[in-house]
Write a protein that holds these residues in place. Structure first.
Motif, mmCIF file in Angstrom:
data_model
loop_
_atom_site.group_PDB
_atom_site.id
_atom_site.type_symbol
_atom_site.label_atom_id
_atom_site.label_comp_id
_atom_site.label_asym_id
_atom_site.label_seq_id
_atom_site.Cartn_x
_atom_site.Cartn_y
_atom_site.Cartn_z
ATOM 1 N N UNK A 211 19.302 -12.556 8.480
ATOM 2 C CA UNK A 211 18.417 -11.413 8.679
ATOM 3 C C UNK A 211 18.937 -10.145 7.994
ATOM 4 N N UNK A 212 20.263 -9.978 7.925
ATOM 5 C CA UNK A 212 20.796 -8.785 7.260
ATOM 6 C C UNK A 212 20.492 -8.817 5.761
ATOM 7 N N UNK A 213 20.663 -9.981 5.154
ATOM 8 C CA UNK A 213 20.339 -10.100 3.732
ATOM 9 C C UNK A 213 18.846 -9.919 3.491
ATOM 10 N N UNK A 214 18.013 -10.409 4.421
ATOM 11 C CA UNK A 214 16.573 -10.226 4.286
ATOM 12 C C UNK A 214 16.206 -8.747 4.334
ATOM 13 N N UNK A 215 16.883 -7.985 5.207
ATOM 14 C CA UNK A 215 16.610 -6.553 5.282
ATOM 15 C C UNK A 215 16.996 -5.853 3.986
ATOM 16 N N UNK A 216 18.048 -6.317 3.317
ATOM 17 C CA UNK A 216 18.493 -5.701 2.071
ATOM 18 C C UNK A 216 17.446 -5.874 0.972
ATOM 19 N N UNK A 217 16.771 -7.025 0.948
ATOM 20 C CA UNK A 217 15.789 -7.282 -0.115
ATOM 21 C C UNK A 217 14.395 -6.779 0.258
ATOM 22 N N UNK A 218 14.267 -6.070 1.381
ATOM 23 C CA UNK A 218 12.992 -5.433 1.698
ATOM 24 C C UNK A 218 12.202 -6.038 2.829
ATOM 25 N N UNK A 220 11.277 -6.535 6.595
ATOM 26 C CA UNK A 220 11.442 -5.759 7.825
ATOM 27 C C UNK A 220 11.711 -6.722 8.980
ATOM 28 N N UNK A 221 12.951 -6.826 9.456
ATOM 29 C CA UNK A 221 13.243 -7.775 10.544
ATOM 30 C C UNK A 221 12.462 -7.484 11.812
ATOM 31 N N UNK A 222 12.258 -6.201 12.144
ATOM 32 C CA UNK A 222 11.534 -5.834 13.358
ATOM 33 C C UNK A 222 10.113 -6.380 13.322
#
Length: 357
Positions: A211-218, A220-222
């Motif tokens: 999830x942290x890497x997904x947030x870096x590439x744009x 939105x985890x929320x």
């Protein structure tokens, strides 16, 4: 051989984006769908109502949970509570005079809203902590259903489903209830297969992997996790409503207990995480294999092939069933869907040498 990749040329994006690029896969799906459509005409009421009908409904429920656990990677051990919310909500909406079609949507929305509230825990915790949050949902919903007579009528009460019609067709006969379940499982399957090809599906996979890497590439985890819980709970709520109206026809709190949540998780794990085929195979394994083993052991004992007591006959199938689950987890952790995929890929290249690699 008909099962070959030869002749499959991806010269257009439309052909490359097909759900089943191999023609044999498409024919296989159409054949199975045709069998499901004509099943009421050649199956007895026993097999149709006791085996095929619940298998379709629980397959839809397993696919709903697979979207959350397999695709999004969010653990959920209270999915039976989501189905219970859908079942009770649909019954009360129909009793208030709401058409059955709208009641199904209302049941899904109610389950989605409540499921999303508990799914908000996934925004801050994960792993075993998320399991505890979903367990809290299971026990809290069980307590509310049992102790609020306006919902269930009491701890020992049985709430019967009213007589309804779906698209102007009365849902009273076994055949009409079967086709209602078939329509729903087809819709859930098509949605599950197509959502993985969308940006939302790719975002779910990114959240599942890291999830942290997904947030870096744009990503939105929320929003992604919240929509995943909402969508999965919506489909679970509608599945619970159809389970109540098409199969049980009368609901009690015991029908949506914690044991049912464990069975749903077992369907997802044994079938294969993130696989549409695994949803059907896992539901069939959990529902039908114990019945088959019980009948087989009883027949062998009656024929004199094995000499065991009547008390042991009731426990031997459960022992074999547990051994099968352990065997799958040991030898093929990816589930029954992976076994099917291995067989399918073998026939795609058979009889050439690289088919054995």
């Amino acid at each position: 051989m008909f099962y070959r990749l030869a002749g499959v040329h991806h010269t257009r994006y439309q052909s490359a984006r097909r759900l089943w690029p191999v023609p044999a896969d498409r024919w296989q799906v159409l054949f199975l769908l045709a069998l499901a459509v004509v099943a009421p005409f050649f199956l007895s009421n026993l097999y149709l109502g006791s085996y095929l009908l619940p298998w379709l409904i629980w397959s839809a429920a397993a696919l709903s949970l697979t979207l959350l656990m397999g695709t999004a990677g969010q653990l959920h051990f209270g999915f039976a509570a989501v189905m219970a919310i859908g079942a009770y909500s649909s019954i009360h909406l129909v009793r208030f005079g709401v058409p059955f079609e709208i009641a199904l949507v209302g049941a899904g929305v109610t389950a989605a809203v409540i499921g999303s509230l508990f799914g908000m825990a996934a925004l801050r915790v994960k792993g075993l902590y998320l399991v505890m949050a979903t367990l809290a949902m299971q026990y809290l919903v069980d307590w509310v259903i049992i102790n609020v007579p306006a919902i269930s009528g009491g701890a020992q009460a049985t709430l019967r489903t009213p007589t309804v019609s779906f698209l102007l067709v009365p849902v009273d006969s076994l055949v009409s209830r079967y086709y209602l379940a078939l329509i729903w499982v087809v819709l859930v399957t098509l949605f599950f297969l197509n959502v993985k090809r969308t940006s939302f599906g790719r975002a779910l996979v990114a959240i599942r992997d890291k999830d942290f890497a997904a947030a870096v590439i744009g990503v939105d985890p929320f929003r992604t996790k919240l929509v995943a819980f909402f969508t999965s709970s919506f489909m679970g709520g509608v599945s619970g409503a159809i389970l109540a109206f098409a199969y049980y026809r009368a609901v009690t709190p015991e029908q949506f207990s914690f044991n049912v949540s464990i069975q749903l998780v077992a369907m997802v794990l044994v079938g294969g995480l993130g696989s549409a085929v695994g949803g059907f195979l896992g539901a069939g394994f959990v529902l039908l294999i114990p019945i088959f083993l019980t009948n087989l052991v009883a027949w062998l004992a009656g024929a004199g092939w094995i000499a065991i007591s009547a008390n042991l006959i009731a426990h031997v199938p459960l022992m074999i069933y547990g051994a099968l689950i352990i065997g799958f987890l040991l030898f093929e952790p990816l589930g029954l869907a992976k076994i099917y995929d291995n067989i399918r890929k073998y026939f795609l290249v058979w009889p050439f040498r690289h088919s054995r690699s």
